[in-house]
Motif scaffolding. Structure first.
Motif, short mmCIF file in Angstrom:
data_model
loop_
_atom_site.label_atom_id
_atom_site.label_comp_id
_atom_site.label_asym_id
_atom_site.label_seq_id
_atom_site.Cartn_x
_atom_site.Cartn_y
_atom_site.Cartn_z
N ALA A 1 5.26 7.73 -0.61
CA ALA A 1 5.50 7.56 -2.04
C ALA A 1 5.23 8.87 -2.78
O ALA A 1 5.72 9.07 -3.90
N LEU A 2 4.47 9.77 -2.13
CA LEU A 2 4.15 11.08 -2.72
C LEU A 2 3.75 12.04 -1.61
O LEU A 2 3.18 11.63 -0.60
N VAL A 3 4.05 13.33 -1.82
CA VAL A 3 3.68 14.37 -0.86
C VAL A 3 2.72 15.34 -1.53
O VAL A 3 3.00 15.85 -2.62
N LEU A 4 1.59 15.57 -0.88
CA LEU A 4 0.63 16.58 -1.32
C LEU A 4 0.87 17.78 -0.42
O LEU A 4 0.59 17.74 0.79
N LEU A 5 1.38 18.86 -0.97
CA LEU A 5 1.97 19.93 -0.17
C LEU A 5 1.34 21.28 -0.42
O LEU A 5 1.41 21.83 -1.53
N MET B 1 0.85 -1.19 0.00
CA MET B 1 0.00 0.00 0.00
C MET B 1 0.89 1.25 0.00
O MET B 1 1.75 1.41 0.86
N LYS B 2 0.68 2.13 -1.00
CA LYS B 2 1.51 3.32 -1.11
C LYS B 2 1.06 4.38 -0.10
O LYS B 2 -0.12 4.53 0.18
N ARG B 3 2.04 5.12 0.40
CA ARG B 3 1.78 6.12 1.43
C ARG B 3 1.78 7.53 0.85
O ARG B 3 2.65 7.89 0.06
N ILE B 4 0.78 8.31 1.24
CA ILE B 4 0.66 9.70 0.80
C ILE B 4 0.74 10.60 2.03
O ILE B 4 -0.04 10.45 2.97
N LEU B 5 1.68 11.54 2.01
CA LEU B 5 1.79 12.53 3.09
C LEU B 5 1.02 13.77 2.67
O LEU B 5 1.31 14.38 1.64
N ILE B 6 0.02 14.16 3.47
CA ILE B 6 -0.81 15.33 3.19
C ILE B 6 -0.37 16.46 4.12
O ILE B 6 -0.43 16.33 5.35
N VAL B 7 0.10 17.55 3.54
CA VAL B 7 0.56 18.70 4.33
C VAL B 7 -0.36 19.87 4.02
O VAL B 7 -0.28 20.50 2.97
N GLU B 8 -1.29 20.15 4.94
CA GLU B 8 -2.31 21.17 4.72
C GLU B 8 -2.71 21.75 6.07
O GLU B 8 -3.09 21.02 6.98
N ASP B 9 -2.63 23.08 6.20
CA ASP B 9 -2.91 23.70 7.50
C ASP B 9 -4.39 23.94 7.73
O ASP B 9 -4.82 24.13 8.87
N VAL C 1 -0.38 16.26 8.29
CA VAL C 1 0.29 17.20 9.19
C VAL C 1 -0.11 18.60 8.76
O VAL C 1 -0.55 18.82 7.62
N HIS C 2 0.07 19.58 9.68
CA HIS C 2 -0.50 20.90 9.44
C HIS C 2 0.51 22.03 9.38
O HIS C 2 0.11 23.20 9.27
N ASP C 3 1.79 21.76 9.45
CA ASP C 3 2.78 22.83 9.26
C ASP C 3 4.05 22.28 8.63
O ASP C 3 4.24 21.07 8.55
N GLY C 4 4.91 23.20 8.18
CA GLY C 4 6.09 22.80 7.42
C GLY C 4 7.10 21.99 8.22
O GLY C 4 7.70 21.05 7.70
N VAL D 1 6.23 15.33 -5.56
CA VAL D 1 5.53 16.32 -4.75
C VAL D 1 4.51 17.05 -5.62
O VAL D 1 4.85 17.53 -6.70
N ILE D 2 3.27 17.11 -5.15
CA ILE D 2 2.23 17.90 -5.81
C ILE D 2 1.92 19.10 -4.94
O ILE D 2 1.56 18.94 -3.76
N LEU D 3 2.07 20.28 -5.48
CA LEU D 3 1.78 21.50 -4.74
C LEU D 3 0.28 21.79 -4.77
O LEU D 3 -0.38 21.60 -5.79
N LEU D 4 -0.24 22.24 -3.65
CA LEU D 4 -1.66 22.53 -3.50
C LEU D 4 -1.78 23.93 -2.91
O LEU D 4 -1.33 24.18 -1.79
N THR D 5 -2.38 24.87 -3.67
CA THR D 5 -2.36 26.25 -3.20
C THR D 5 -3.47 27.09 -3.81
O THR D 5 -4.04 26.75 -4.85
N SER D 6 -3.75 28.20 -3.17
CA SER D 6 -4.72 29.16 -3.69
C SER D 6 -4.04 30.20 -4.57
O SER D 6 -4.71 31.05 -5.17
#
Length: 227
Positions: free
Chosen positions: A47-51, A1-9, A31-34, A75-80
């Motif tokens: 395996a991937l970071v959603l950042l 099972m692949k692991r995804i790290l979600i970094v979103e405040d 997690v919620h901070d850098g 790494v996939i960047l997620l932003t406004s």
């Protein structure tokens, strides 16, 4: 099972992402901070970071740069942020994709799958080579001919991998002995000839039009691939 790290405040957004991604069968960590992101990256080994970019403690740009200094994890960047220059900055700093808020959960999952497929293909290309119907995996030390695994003794396999890794290069018996048997080997170089004979026997069904292990008279051996 692949692991995804979600970094979103933003807690609500993180919760939605987590639900969508876990629903697809991935293991997740949120997690919620850098600073937490870097600690989690080392321990979770995703395996991937959603950042997200706008983060407390350390922003997404800094997290991305820190990850890229020691790892090629996608790494996939997620932003406004929506300006083209900002998107180009992210991609230039080593991001693999860029998703702008607001987003649809299904789109994020689709992007994750696409990046993972692309990364997997790149990694395979680095350590797996195809010589016609012959597949050689230099990482797992496995050989397949027409989809069926070819089994060699560890030493014969080592000889084959040395030759196959550098097609067209001629290796003398002395070079092969040094790389496979070691510089302290005191036996006859006839051991190389016998290893080559066994390798050829194992690959007897490999099409001669695709390649061969060629004997270079009084010099050594050469792995030839015919395009």
């Amino acid at each position: 099972m692949k692991r995804i790290l979600i970094v979103e405040d933003e807690v609500n957004i993180a919760r939605v992402l987590n639900l969508y991604i876990r629903k697809e069968g991935y293991e997740t960590l949120v997690v919620h901070d850098g600073l937490q992101a870097l600690e989690a990256f080392e321990s979770f080994q995703p395996a991937l970071v959603l950042l997200d970019i706008m983060l407390p403690g350390m922003n997404g740009w800094e997290v991305l740069q820190s990850i890229r200094q020691r790892h090629s994890c996608p790494v996939i960047l997620l932003t406004s942020l929506t300006k083209t220059e900002q998107k180009l900055q992210g991609l230039g700093d080593g991001a693999d994709d860029y998703i702008t808020k607001p987003f649809v959960g299904e789109e994020v999952v689709a992007r994750i799958k696409a990046v993972l497929r692309r990364t997997s293909a790149m990694l395979e290309k680095e350590h797996v080579r195809y010589y016609g119907s012959l597949k050689v995996d230099f990482q797992s030390h496995q050989i397949y001919l027409n989809g069926a695994e070819i089994f060699l003794s560890p030493r014969d396999l080592a000889v084959f991998l040395v030759l196959a890794e550098r097609p067209k290069q001629v290796f003398s018996r002395e070079q092969l002995i040094e790389q496979v048997w070691g510089i302290d080997y005191e036996g006859s170089d006839r051991a190389v000839d016998l290893a080559i004979k066994r390798i050829r026997g194992a690959l007897e069904n490999w099409k001669s039009s695709e390649g061969e292990i060629k004997t270079m008279h009084r010099i050594g051996y050469q792995f030839i691939v015919y395009e």
